[in-house]
Structure formats: structure tokens, C-alpha cells
Write an enzyme that holds these catalytic residues in place. Structure first.
Site, PDB file in Angstrom:
ATOM      1  CD  GLU A  62      -3.079  -0.281   0.067  1.00 43.58           C
ATOM      2  OE1 GLU A  62      -3.184   0.100  -1.127  1.00 43.58           O
ATOM      3  OE2 GLU A  62      -3.619  -1.301   0.500  1.00 43.58           O
ATOM      4  CG  HIS A  63      -0.085   4.876   0.538  1.00 41.32           C
ATOM      5  ND1 HIS A  63      -0.543   6.042  -0.038  1.00 41.32           N
ATOM      6  CD2 HIS A  63      -1.068   4.443   1.356  1.00 41.32           C
ATOM      7  CE1 HIS A  63      -1.748   6.316   0.428  1.00 41.32           C
ATOM      8  NE2 HIS A  63      -2.095   5.346   1.262  1.00 41.32           N
ATOM      9  CB  SER A 121     -12.220   5.797  -9.422  1.00 47.31           C
ATOM     10  OG  SER A 121     -11.070   5.315  -8.747  1.00 47.31           O
ATOM     11  CG  ASP A 181       0.344   2.964  -6.151  1.00 45.46           C
ATOM     12  OD1 ASP A 181       0.685   3.619  -5.139  1.00 45.46           O
ATOM     13  OD2 ASP A 181      -0.791   3.072  -6.671  1.00 45.46           O
ATOM     14  CG  LEU A 207     -13.595  -2.481  -2.076  1.00 48.06           C
ATOM     15  CD1 LEU A 207     -14.838  -3.352  -1.990  1.00 48.06           C
ATOM     16  CD2 LEU A 207     -12.381  -3.223  -1.526  1.00 48.06           C
ATOM     17  CG  ASP A 219      -6.317   1.455  -7.514  1.00 48.37           C
ATOM     18  OD1 ASP A 219      -5.720   0.590  -6.838  1.00 48.37           O
ATOM     19  OD2 ASP A 219      -6.754   2.509  -7.021  1.00 48.37           O
TER      20      ASP A 219
END
Length: 381
Positions: A36-37, A127, A39, A124, A171
Site C-alpha cells: 500500500e502506497h 473509479s 505504487d 475497492l 488500480d
């Protein structure tokens, strides 16, 4: 609410616009198992696609307009493909922005009807699912061939430029490139991907995905602030991105700002946790990743400071009830958590979390019932 069958969405399109669509397309939401964070710091991530997602029914137009309507919102938005970033607000900025980016590749006007069974604000990636479903629909309609990995990058660009969210590539890649029964190991610098077997059910385990009901909104300033802090730290350390930090103690010693030290510590150790998780999964040791999930959560809570009360309580109560581990997922400040537990303890974990919420008079959480790793974006009909 569940997404209707493609035929039902096609019928709704005909009712709305007076003619049948030329097809129906689907793109999934995602859960990030770990990473997480990392990318936007050129690091490693390990997401997988959910069965839930966004469907788009669409047809071509002869003019230079994109017309979008959603079953989850009132009204219709019509915008020129030649418009400028910022002239379309809200949810419609995602499909309109996607159409505008693809215009450079030969895509023309289109009419779109959108539906989703992804809970909005749950972290999740509704977008990215909306962007990717729109992207494959527009490319198919206009006969434009773009490789899925490149289409993911164009979707990221649409979100960055036309929505104003400085998101990384994770994502969109998860929504475009995932395969059933696997998590997707993505190197966000090189774009290289590989499938990692992930079938917790085969090991008698359940990965619970829990919408904490705390609203998640990436357009808030906290997300952009975290990214700016990472870029500032990388500049001070003389590296292109925090992914390049090799000697963590030396890097922390070179930073005088305690906030920057915390951000660097999270990103560097989170990349190591991704690598360790991949190794365990490839060795068939699914149950052993629970401790890594919990370590990720604590780092996101204490070092990156993006967790929230409902997530912390859910993870704490899950572990107290016997879960192997769990963590917040997504950008933070609201959204969902994941919990890895033995299947025969899932009810106890669920009851413990519900009781903790009730004791605080919080809105009850929502437990997603279908979380099997699923396929990426594709045409349905």
C-alpha cells in the site's frame, strides 16, 4: 445492490436512449492484498480483482460528444471530447476523461450507461473499474487496439489529468490485467507483471473483505500530501523514488524531519513485505501471510498515518477473535479492511467486529460475500 445481467443493462440502455447498445463490458474492482502506497513510489504491489465491478453498455455516436448516464446517479452528462480537464465534475469526470485520453488514439464519440455493484467509498477502486470498463468499451466500439498494460496507463493518465487524483498505476493494472485464482504482482516502475497463486479456500482459509462504512475519497488533500512527502524525501536522499532506498537506517539518519522518516520507513518495509508475501504464496504457505498483513496495517497506521478508527477496531477485533491477520486497504482515511482467518472461525470474527461496532454506536460494517480472485476487464456481450 447487485449488477444486473448484461441483457438487463442492455434493456435499460434501450429504455434510456431509445436504441440498443452495441455491447456490454465489465471491469472489476480490486483488493490490494499487500503493498500500500508503494505504487507511486515505483514499488511493488500485489492486488487481485474482485467479482464485483462496473458494467458499461455503450454505442457509437457520429458526433464529437460523449454522453454518460449512471444507474447510481441522477441525470445525464454530455461533454465534448475536445474539452479541457476540470470542466466535468464528479463521477462523470472518470468516463469523460477516459474518452478524451483515448481520442488521441482514434476513439470517437459514444453513449454510455453505467452500473456498478462496487460499494462507493469502500476503497475497492470503483473509479479504476469505471475507467477500465469505459476504456475497453470505447476501444471495441471504434476498432482501436491497445495492449491491456498500455490501456491501464492511459486510464491512470485520465484519472491524473481529468479528475485531479495523482494516483499510481496499481488500480488500473489490477482491473485490466488480473486473472482468476491469482494475485497480480506488479512492478510499478517497469510495468512487469506476474501471476501469483492465491486460493485461500484451498487451504481452509477465508479472506474477508469488510467495508468499514467510513467514506473513502481520494480527491481529499491527504493523499496528495503523502505523495508529495515521499517525493520530497526521495529528493533529499538523492534517489529517483523511495523504491531505490537500499540502506534504511542510513536513509532515516539522513532525514531530519520525523514525518519524512516515518513515510520512508513505511514504503521501504512495505516493499519487503510484498516480496515476502509472494514467496510464501508461491511456496503454498497461505496461512503464514497473516503476520505480514498485520505488520502492513500497523505501518500504515503508525508510520504512514492513513488508517482510521473503524479500520483499527476491525483489525484488532478480528485478531482477538482468532484471525491470522488483517489490514486496511486502499488509499486510507476510510474504506475497507481485509482479514485472513480460518474458515471455521469466520463467524466468530464477524461477530466480534459487529459487537465492537455496536458498542461504539457505529453504522454496522458490510461483509462482502464473494471475494474470489477474478478475471480482469472483458466484454460480456
Amino acid at each position: 445492490m447487485s449488477t444486473p445481467a448484461p441483457s438487463s443493462l442492455a434493456a435499460a440502455f434501450a429504455d434510456a436512449f431509445g436504441h440498443a447498445p452495441e455491447g456490454v463490458w465489465h471491469a472489476p474492482g480490486r483488493v490490494n492484498l499487500i503493498g500500500e502506497h508503494t505504487d507511486y513510489n515505483d514499488g511493488l504491489v500485489l492486488p487481485f480483482a474482485l467479482p464485483l465491478g462496473v458494467m458499461v453498455a455503450a454505442s457509437r455516436r457520429d458526433d464529437d460528444l460523449v454522453e454518460v448516464r449512471s444507474l447510481q446517479a441522477d441525470g445525464t452528462v454530455t461533454a465534448p471530447l475536445s474539452g479541457t480537464p476540470g470542466d466535468v465534475k464528479g463521477w462523470a469526470a472518470y468516463p469523460v476523461g477516459m474518452a478524451r485520453v483515448l481520442r488521441e488514439h482514434g476513439v470517437g464519440g459514444a453513449t454510455l450507461l453505467i452500473d456498478s455493484d462496487l460499494p462507493q467509498g469502500a476503497g475497492l477502486s470503483s473509479s479504476a473499474a469505471l475507467e477500465c470498463a469505459t476504456a475497453i468499451a470505447l476501444c471495441d466500439l471504434h476498432g482501436v487496439e491497445i495492449a491491456p498494460a498500455e490501456l491501464a496507463r492511459l486510464a491512470q493518465r485520465a484519472e491524473n489529468e481529468h479528475v485531479g487524483v495523482p494516483s499510481g498505476i496499481m488500480d488500473q493494472s489490477a482491473s485490466m490485467l488480473s486473472t482468476a485464482g491469482s494475485a497480480l504482482l506488479l512492478d510499478c516502475r517497469t510495468g512487469l507483471t506476474s501471476n501469483v497463486p492465491f486460493a485461500p479456500g484451498d487451504a481452509g482459509l477465508t479472506l474477508m473483505v469488510i467495508d468499514t462504512r467510513a467514506t473513502h475519497e481520494l480527491t481529499g488533500g491527504e493523499y496528495a500530501q503523502r505523495r508529495a512527502e515521499c517525493e520530497k524525501a526521495a529528493g533529499i536522499l538523492g534517489v529517483d523514488a523511495l523504491r531505490d532506498v537500499r540502506d534504511l537506517p542510513a536513509a532515516l539518519g539522513a532525514l531530519s524531519d520525523p514525518v519524512l522518516r516515518r513515510r520512508v520507513q513505511h514504503v521501504v518495509t512495505e516493499n519487503h513485505r510484498v516480496e515476502a508475501t509472494v514467496g510464501l504464496l508461491r511456496a503454498g504457505a497461505v496461512a503464514e501471510i497473516g503476520g505480514l498483513l498485520l505488520a502492513s496495517h500497523m505501518s500504515l497506521r503508525d508510520q504512514y498515518e492513513v488508517s482510521w478508527d473503524e479500520a483499527n477496531v476491525a483489525v484488532d477485533e478480528a485478531v482477538r477473535a482468532g484471525a491470522r491477520g488483517g489490514r486496511m486497504v486502499g488509499g486510507g482515511f476510510g474504506g475497507s479492511v481485509i482479514v485472513l482467518t480460518r474458515t471455521d472461525r469466520a463467524d466468530r470474527v464477524r461477530d466480534g467486529i459487529n459487537a465492537a461496532y455496536a458498542s461504539r454506536s457505529w453504522t454496522p460494517p458490510v461483509f462482502l460475500t464473494d471475494t474470489a480472485p477474478s478475471a480482469g476487464a472483458h466484454r460480456l456481450s
